[in-house]
Design a protein around this motif. Structure first.
Motif, short mmCIF file in Angstrom:
data_model
loop_
_atom_site.label_atom_id
_atom_site.label_comp_id
_atom_site.label_asym_id
_atom_site.label_seq_id
_atom_site.Cartn_x
_atom_site.Cartn_y
_atom_site.Cartn_z
N HIS A 34 -14.84 -2.93 35.67
CA HIS A 34 -14.54 -3.43 37.02
C HIS A 34 -14.75 -2.32 38.05
N GLY A 35 -14.03 -2.35 39.17
CA GLY A 35 -14.25 -1.31 40.16
C GLY A 35 -13.92 -1.70 41.58
N GLY A 36 -13.69 -2.98 41.84
CA GLY A 36 -13.37 -3.41 43.19
C GLY A 36 -11.95 -3.95 43.30
N TRP A 37 -11.66 -4.51 44.46
CA TRP A 37 -10.34 -5.10 44.69
C TRP A 37 -10.50 -6.58 45.03
N THR A 54 -2.96 -4.16 46.22
CA THR A 54 -3.58 -3.14 45.37
C THR A 54 -2.56 -2.24 44.68
N MET A 55 -1.29 -2.35 45.04
CA MET A 55 -0.25 -1.66 44.30
C MET A 55 0.15 -2.45 43.06
N SER A 56 -0.25 -3.72 42.98
CA SER A 56 0.02 -4.54 41.82
C SER A 56 -1.06 -4.31 40.78
N PHE A 57 -1.19 -5.24 39.83
CA PHE A 57 -2.16 -5.02 38.75
C PHE A 57 -3.57 -5.40 39.17
N GLN A 95 -13.56 -8.47 54.94
CA GLN A 95 -13.32 -9.52 53.95
C GLN A 95 -11.83 -9.86 53.91
N LYS A 96 -11.51 -11.10 53.62
CA LYS A 96 -10.12 -11.56 53.75
C LYS A 96 -9.16 -10.80 52.83
N ASN A 97 -9.66 -10.26 51.72
CA ASN A 97 -8.78 -9.54 50.79
C ASN A 97 -8.71 -8.04 51.08
#
Length: 376
Positions: A34-37, A54-57, A95-97
């Motif tokens: 992987h590599g993104g959020w 991004t502090m979660s899993f 981006q929304k995230n």
């Protein structure tokens, strides 16, 4: 003269074999998956954080922590390491995230950091470099209900089960399995060194062989494995098993997995064992069960006991002097670690507010991992 020539040839061959042992000069390609959020990077809610925080899993985060630990140990042993990425990735600006914690994608910079996430690009990179060993690190999920009681180690190679398309992949996976599986701090629901889960990707994914060919002409199912180098992809545990997901929030727990990958690869090349030893463990209550909607555990397993946040774990030498200390995090895993400890006799003292203090004697040996599980 003929005997002398034969003797010199034997010495030369023997010297070559000795020089070939160990990791020095070997090229190891490490791919932290992987590599993104993004929603495709396995975001899941944890007890303290919502999904997409991004502090979660995110697999993005835990896979990189494993890979960096593996890289550091391989390089210390003399290997040349190539990583597909050395930083966590990006969410496109706007981006929304996107969150304030996101980083911009880069390929490389003056510090040698890079971010390759396109699987075919990674496979082409591996094929051109032709390393001595390739490993792709991930964690698994059931693909269905979150919190399902399923957690095992799976090693997957390119091809059909029993038929590795890159010859040598099965041998590498079979040799590595006991080292990677050696983790009594988690709860394995199936598989063991005597019953390993090792499979070809086409069989595992239920695809008909030979699979679609990539631009290099290699067939298979998992794109990151479509190259000629013997390799496997490691699903080190299941992040859909919620107690394991809480453990994967701890960087030092992920380092513990990276250490086990290192031990496997070092043994494959006949390298010397570590001069030091390691201590890892979990601090939990001896009497309190832990119940939470995001902490569904295997009944009657060690995960039923409440992990103690904020416990202090002290490592004391034979004179009673504290040489290291570790505070368990607030992520409900109770994990602690002392890596690279000189061999000798030590005492571990565990303290937590509202609990009794526990003292444990431990003997650290070179190239061994001590698993300590204090229950207060």
């Amino acid at each position: 003269m003929k005997r002398l020539a034969s003797l010199l040839l034997l010495i030369a061959l023997t010297a070559g074999i000795v020089q070939a042992k160990g990791l020095k000069g070997k090229v190891i390609y490490v791919n932290p998956g992987h590599g993104g959020w993004t929603a495709n990077d396995r975001p899941l809610a944890t007890i303290n954080y919502e999904e997409m925080d991004t502090m979660s899993f995110f697999e993005t985060k835990s896979n990189l922590w494993k890979g960096l630990e593996l890289r550091d140990r391989l390089e210390k042993a003399g290997a040349k390491v190539v990583m597909s990425r050395t930083r966590n990735g990006y969410v496109t600006e706007g981006q929304k995230n996107a969150t304030p914690r996101d980083q911009v994608e880069t390929w490389s910079d003056e510090n040698g950091q890079q971010q390759l996430v396109t699987l075919q690009t990674i496979a082409m990179n591996v094929d051109s470099i032709n390393p001595d060993y390739f490993i792709s690190m991930h964690s698994n999920a059931t693909g269905g209900e979150d919190g399902k009681l399923c957690n095992y180690l799976a090693l997957v190679y390119r091809g059909e089960t029993g038929n590795d398309y890159a010859k040598g992949s099965i041998a590498r996976a079979e040799q590595a399995y006991p080292y990677i599986w050696d983790n009594p701090l988690t709860v394995w629901t199936s598989s063991s060194p005597d019953n390993p889960f090792i499979a070809g990707d086409l069989t595992w994914m239920g695809a008909p062989p030979p699979g679609d060919a990539n631009k290099l002409g290699y067939t298979g199912y998992l794109s990151v494995l479509k190259h000629h180098v013997p390799c496997f992809l490691a699903e080190g545990s299941f992040h859909s098993y919620q107690p394991e997901r809480q453990r994967l929030l701890n960087r030092d727990y992920c380092r513990y997995e990276g250490l086990r990958y290192y031990r496997a690869i070092n043994a494959w090349f006949g390298g010397k064992g570590d001069k030091n030893g390691h201590i890892v463990g979990t601090v939990k209550s001896a009497t309190e069960h832990f119940e939470h909607p995001l902490y569904k555990y295997v009944p009657d397993s060690d995960d039923q006991w409440k992990p103690i946040n904020g416990a202090m774990v002290y490592l004391k030498d034979k004179h009673g002097v504290t040489v290291r200390a570790y505070r368990t995090d607030n992520e409900y895993n109770g994990f602690f670690s002392f890596y690279d400890v000189k061999p000798g006799k030590y005492t571990i003292v565990v303290e937590a507010t509202g609990y009794n203090t526990m003292t444990i004697s431990v003997k650290v040996k070179a190239n061994e991992i001590n698993h300590i599980m204090p229950r207060l």
